[in-house]
Each structure stands twice: as C-alpha cells, then as structure tokens.
Design an enzyme around this catalytic site. Structure first.
Site, PDB file in Angstrom:
ATOM      1  N   LYS A 212      40.130 -37.291  24.794  1.00 46.06           N
ATOM      2  CA  LYS A 212      41.533 -36.909  24.555  1.00 46.06           C
ATOM      3  C   LYS A 212      42.468 -38.105  24.683  1.00 46.06           C
ATOM      4  O   LYS A 212      43.402 -38.275  23.906  1.00 46.06           O
ATOM      5  CB  LYS A 212      41.969 -35.823  25.535  1.00 46.06           C
ATOM      6  CG  LYS A 212      41.512 -34.477  25.075  1.00 46.06           C
ATOM      7  CD  LYS A 212      41.812 -33.394  26.041  1.00 46.06           C
ATOM      8  CE  LYS A 212      41.009 -32.169  25.626  1.00 46.06           C
ATOM      9  NZ  LYS A 212      40.954 -31.140  26.604  1.00 46.06           N
TER      10      LYS A 212
ATOM     11  N   ALA B 136      52.443 -30.044  30.923  1.00 45.58           N
ATOM     12  CA  ALA B 136      52.451 -28.633  30.507  1.00 45.58           C
ATOM     13  C   ALA B 136      51.110 -28.223  29.909  1.00 45.58           C
ATOM     14  O   ALA B 136      50.415 -29.034  29.303  1.00 45.58           O
ATOM     15  CB  ALA B 136      53.551 -28.410  29.471  1.00 45.58           C
TER      16      ALA B 136
ATOM     17  N   ILE C 159      51.569 -31.744  20.453  1.00 47.37           N
ATOM     18  CA  ILE C 159      52.768 -32.552  20.737  1.00 47.37           C
ATOM     19  C   ILE C 159      52.385 -34.017  20.957  1.00 47.37           C
ATOM     20  O   ILE C 159      53.001 -34.932  20.406  1.00 47.37           O
ATOM     21  CB  ILE C 159      53.534 -31.990  21.957  1.00 47.37           C
ATOM     22  CG1 ILE C 159      53.880 -30.509  21.732  1.00 47.37           C
ATOM     23  CG2 ILE C 159      54.800 -32.816  22.226  1.00 47.37           C
ATOM     24  CD1 ILE C 159      54.469 -29.788  22.929  1.00 47.37           C
TER      25      ILE C 159
ATOM     26  N   ASP D  25      47.266 -23.679  22.527  1.00 46.40           N
ATOM     27  CA  ASP D  25      46.695 -24.297  21.330  1.00 46.40           C
ATOM     28  C   ASP D  25      46.866 -23.421  20.091  1.00 46.40           C
ATOM     29  O   ASP D  25      46.821 -23.908  18.979  1.00 46.40           O
ATOM     30  CB  ASP D  25      45.206 -24.582  21.561  1.00 46.40           C
ATOM     31  CG  ASP D  25      45.018 -25.693  22.584  1.00 46.40           C
ATOM     32  OD1 ASP D  25      45.849 -26.620  22.584  1.00 46.40           O
ATOM     33  OD2 ASP D  25      44.077 -25.623  23.381  1.00 46.40           O
TER      34      ASP D  25
ATOM     35  N   ASN E 128      49.065 -18.609  29.465  1.00 41.63           N
ATOM     36  CA  ASN E 128      47.948 -19.180  30.225  1.00 41.63           C
ATOM     37  C   ASN E 128      48.316 -19.235  31.710  1.00 41.63           C
ATOM     38  O   ASN E 128      49.425 -18.860  32.089  1.00 41.63           O
ATOM     39  CB  ASN E 128      47.577 -20.566  29.674  1.00 41.63           C
ATOM     40  CG  ASN E 128      48.739 -21.533  29.714  1.00 41.63           C
ATOM     41  OD1 ASN E 128      49.323 -21.779  30.756  1.00 41.63           O
ATOM     42  ND2 ASN E 128      49.096 -22.054  28.551  1.00 41.63           N
TER      43      ASN E 128
ATOM     44  N   LYS F  42      57.625  -3.419  18.952  1.00 40.70           N
ATOM     45  CA  LYS F  42      56.482  -3.188  19.836  1.00 40.70           C
ATOM     46  C   LYS F  42      55.428  -2.410  19.046  1.00 40.70           C
ATOM     47  O   LYS F  42      55.722  -1.333  18.528  1.00 40.70           O
ATOM     48  CB  LYS F  42      56.922  -2.417  21.081  1.00 40.70           C
ATOM     49  CG  LYS F  42      55.776  -2.198  22.034  1.00 40.70           C
ATOM     50  CD  LYS F  42      56.169  -1.361  23.216  1.00 40.70           C
ATOM     51  CE  LYS F  42      54.923  -1.048  24.021  1.00 40.70           C
ATOM     52  NZ  LYS F  42      55.148  -0.012  25.002  1.00 40.70           N
TER      53      LYS F  42
HETATM   54  O1  C5P Z   1      43.649 -30.952  24.106  1.00 43.07           O
HETATM   55  P1  C5P Z   1      44.226 -30.473  25.375  1.00 43.07           P
HETATM   56  O2  C5P Z   1      45.135 -29.292  25.205  1.00 43.07           O
HETATM   57  O3  C5P Z   1      43.276 -30.250  26.481  1.00 43.07           O
HETATM   58  O4  C5P Z   1      45.143 -31.731  25.857  1.00 43.07           O
HETATM   59  C1  C5P Z   1      45.881 -31.678  26.996  1.00 43.07           C
HETATM   60  C2  C5P Z   1      47.069 -32.574  26.901  1.00 43.07           C
HETATM   61  O5  C5P Z   1      47.682 -32.458  25.630  1.00 43.07           O
HETATM   62  C3  C5P Z   1      48.125 -32.162  27.910  1.00 43.07           C
HETATM   63  O6  C5P Z   1      48.806 -33.327  28.346  1.00 43.07           O
HETATM   64  C4  C5P Z   1      49.016 -31.239  27.094  1.00 43.07           C
HETATM   65  O7  C5P Z   1      50.316 -31.185  27.627  1.00 43.07           O
HETATM   66  C5  C5P Z   1      48.960 -31.879  25.717  1.00 43.07           C
HETATM   67  N1  C5P Z   1      49.092 -30.941  24.589  1.00 43.07           N
HETATM   68  C6  C5P Z   1      50.042 -31.156  23.619  1.00 43.07           C
HETATM   69  N2  C5P Z   1      50.197 -30.280  22.564  1.00 43.07           N
HETATM   70  C7  C5P Z   1      49.384 -29.235  22.437  1.00 43.07           C
HETATM   71  C8  C5P Z   1      48.371 -29.020  23.388  1.00 43.07           C
HETATM   72  C9  C5P Z   1      48.263 -29.881  24.450  1.00 43.07           C
HETATM   73  O8  C5P Z   1      50.784 -32.134  23.737  1.00 43.07           O
HETATM   74  N3  C5P Z   1      49.552 -28.407  21.411  1.00 43.07           N
END
Ligand code: C5P
Length: 405
Positions: A333, A272, A303, A276, A207, A286
């Site tokens: 969120k 970070a 996380i 997703d 990203n 490859k």
């Molecule tokens: O749901 P979204 O990705 O928008 O949420 C953003 C927040 O969640 C950020 O603080 C990001 O670091 C955290 N996050 C996470 N684990 C993921 C995706 C996002 O902790 N798999």
C-alpha cells in the site's frame, strides 16, 4: 543556555503577583524577561522586575535612540515560552484580533513560541460574550489558558475572574517546557473515524473505526504547534476540543474536503477508515422489508491515490488495518499509494486496534526504515508517529537544501 520565558504583565490588581511568578519561574532554572503594558506600571514598577530577574524590562513605548530598535523581533527569537499573567480582557482581545499597539501586543503577534495566558478580571467582564469568544479563538490557535479561578474579587464581587493560584500558573509553564514544538506553523490535515455509505434513507454501510487513533494524532499535533484541520467521519468518542473539525459522512465527502485542503497542507495523515465501496443506487426512501434484497456496490475513489498525483512536497502518511500478512500488505500500500510513511496495525487482535484505547503498530517509511511498537496507548503511539514524521520533514528539508546548494 537557560530557557528564556517572556513574562507579559498587564494592568490588573493581580499584577503584583507577577513578581512572585517571575521568581518561581527562575527557580525552575529559566531566565525571565518581563514585558509590561503601560497600565501594568500603574500597579507595579518595572524596577521590581529588573531587580528580581536581572533583565531590563521591555516597556510599552517605542525604543529610545541607541536602544535595540526592534526588541519584539529580538525577543521573539529567544523566547521559548510566553506567559501573560495577569492577562486582562484588553490583551486577550488584542491578541485574538491581531492588534499590535504596544510592546507586548506587538511581541505576541511576532512570536512563534507557546503562549500561556492567565486571565484575571471582573466576573461580568470575563463572562462577556466578546471575551469568551476571544478566549475560544485563542484556545483554538493553541494558546494555553490557565484559569481564571473562582472566588472573591478585588472589586468585591464573587465569581470567576480571579487570577489562578501562582502554583497552577508555574505548573503550566513547567508542563509547557516539556512539550515539543516541532510542528509549529505547519498545516496538517488529519482524517479520522469511519465513513458511512447510505443504503436507503435510514440504513448505511459503515465500519468499526472509533476515531480514537486519528483524534489522538490530531491532539498531539496541536500540542506540538501544528495548525490542524481534522476531517472526521463517524466516530465513537468525543472529538478533541479546540481543533478545527470538518464533519463528513461518506467517502466522497471526505475526498472532497481532503482535496480542498491538500494544496495548502504540509502534511496529510490519513487515519480514517474510508469505506472502499458504496451502494450504486441508494434509495431516498426507507426500503420496506419484503424478502431478499440485492444491493450492488461500486468502488469508492481512493483518496490517497488521488493525493499521490497532486503531491507537491507534502508528507503523506497513511494507515493500514490488516488481519493477515500485515507487513507485506502494508508495504504494498505504501508503494502503490505513494505514501512517505505507513502505520500498519493488526486489527485481528481483540485487545488492540479498532475501538480500543490501545494499539500495536509497525511504522514503515518509503526509505525502508521499519520500527515496531508494542501495545501502548493510542495517545503514546500518536507521539511516536509524529516523532517519525518529523524525521521525514527534516530529511525533506535537507534534500531541498542540498538541491539548492
Ligand atoms: O487500501 P486500504 O483501505 O487498506 O488503505 C488504507 C489507507 O488508505 C488509509 O490511510 C486510508 O485512510 C486510505 N484510504 C483512502 N481512500 C480510500 C480508502 C482508504 O485514502 N478510498
């Protein structure tokens, strides 16, 4: 009450310059308390400092009967900055390695205040790997190192090792006086940058996160006294110097590293952009080009969701990068992931957000406090984020105190 600066003087030819430094610091409106090593006394007498500062010098030996029996502790409570100038290889080595065998080295270990050191020594000594390692260790722990300057040394050699000009040392004190130390001794995890999920041996899904916001937060925390662990994914900018960095690639690696530090942390700041999704079965080789390629993506673990279940009084701050309904989505969120505070930014704008040096943020706390901050440098916004985090810390402490009472 005046700010008290503790001036540590160690045994180098430049020790005589410490008298001028003491005088100049007093001109800033500060009180100066000098602590001398035994060797320093071979170069300049304590009486000089006592006459200049009006305070009795703390000397190397043990206190005499009837005197304060723990001067290093008394002083540690009063000091707002400790300046060691000149700092010999010896005191640098002792402080870096936790040795306490006289008043100054003992005081340094007991003290929580910002430490500034101005090294002065022979070039060969300064360039010695052991000294360089000790200086690097101290920098990593947040000690500000001023100089040394390059020039003709007292021993006749020319090179690095000369005490920095008095003006530069006094400026460092002046600057440090402006720095808040409200995160002193707190363990803080910051995640930054974007994760990369492999598709095959050479391709990945990533990203646009540059890592700038997370890095700015980590730098600000370090300045404000925190012990920072920076867990960094892919970034476009150079990571900050002197901060412990754990490099990761995938969301899973970031999850593992974050969870392994979380129990010992006081604060987690998840800046970070965690991917997703990951590829269900990434190829080890490859993949050759041959028409359409269908890839199945599976969801990565969140996380913050996992963290929310492990929380034991830690402050958890998340970010939300949104393109529409920014506030509503951010609020959802915050609640869903059980954060204490969320920093919401609109990434649909071209002049702020991802990759830019600027951002425009809305901060929302669990208690419902909402503050908007217009376009500003990420470094400035990092300070604002921390100002808000400090309020949460204080509230948390007050709640604990109330429960105890
Ligand atoms: O749901 P979204 O990705 O928008 O949420 C953003 C927040 O969640 C950020 O603080 C990001 O670091 C955290 N996050 C996470 N684990 C993921 C995706 C996002 O902790 N798999």
């Amino acid at each position: 009450m005046k700010n008290k600066i503790v001036l540590g003087v160690t045994g180098g030819i430049a020790a005589y310059k410490a008298a001028d430094i003491a005088r100049r610091i007093m001109e800033l409106g500060c009180a100066v308390q000098v602590v001398m090593t035994k060797n320093a006394e071979a170069f300049i007498g304590p009486l000089t400092f006592e006459a200049l500062t009006g305070n009795k010098v703390l000397r190397a030996g043990l206190p005499a009967p009837g005197e304060d029996s723990m001067p290093h502790i008394t002083l540690q409570r009063e000091a707002c900055i400790v300046l060691v100038a000149p700092a010999t290889a010896n005191i640098i080595g002792k402080f870096a390695n936790g040795i306490a065998d006289d008043s100054l080295s003992t005081f340094l270990l007991a003290c929580n205040a910002q430490v500034i050191m101005a090294p002065a020594m022979n070039t060969m000594m300064y360039e010695n790997k052991a000294v360089q390692k000790n200086i690097a260790t101290l920098k990593e722990r947040g000690v500000i190192i001023v100089g040394p300057a390059v020039g003709m040394l007292a021993c006749g050699d020319e090179g690095a090792g000369k005490l920095s000009p008095v003006e530069d040392i006094v400026t460092a004190v002046e600057e440090a006086l402006k720095i808040k130390r409200d995160f002193a001794n707190l363990n803080v995890i910051v995640t930054a940058g974007g994760t990369r999920e492999p598709v095959d041996a050479v391709r990945f899904i990533g990203n646009s996160s540059s890592g700038k916001m997370g890095f700015s937060v980590a730098e600000a925390l370090k300045r404000r006294g925190a012990k920072v662990t920076l867990i960094a994914g892919a970034t476009e900018v150079k990571p900050p110097d002197d901060i412990k960095i754990v490099n990761v690639k995938t969301a899973e690696e970031m999850r593992l590293e974050t969870m392994s530090c979380f129990d010992n942390a006081d604060i987690l700041i998840m800046a970070a952009a965690v991917g997703d999704y990951r590829v269900m079965e990434a190829e080890n080789r490859k993949v050759k080009k041959s028409g359409q390629w269908n890839i199945t993506l599976v969801e990565n673990p969140d996380i913050l969701m996992e963290v929310s279940k492990r929380k034991r009084g830690q402050i958890v701050i998340g970010f939300a990068a949104e393109t529409e309904n920014t506030l509503e989505n951010g609020k959802e969120k915050l609640l869903k992931k059980n954060m204490d505070m969320i920093v919401i930014n609109d990434v649909s704008r071209k002049d702020t957000g991802f990759a830019s040096d600027y951002n425009e943020i809305t901060i929302l706390t669990r208690a419902g406090e909402l503050t908007r901050h217009g376009k500003a440098l990420k470094s400035e916004l990092a300070e604002i984020i921390l100002d808000n985090a400090v309020k949460l810390l204080k509230n948390g402490k007050n709640e604990k105190d109330k429960k105890r009472a």
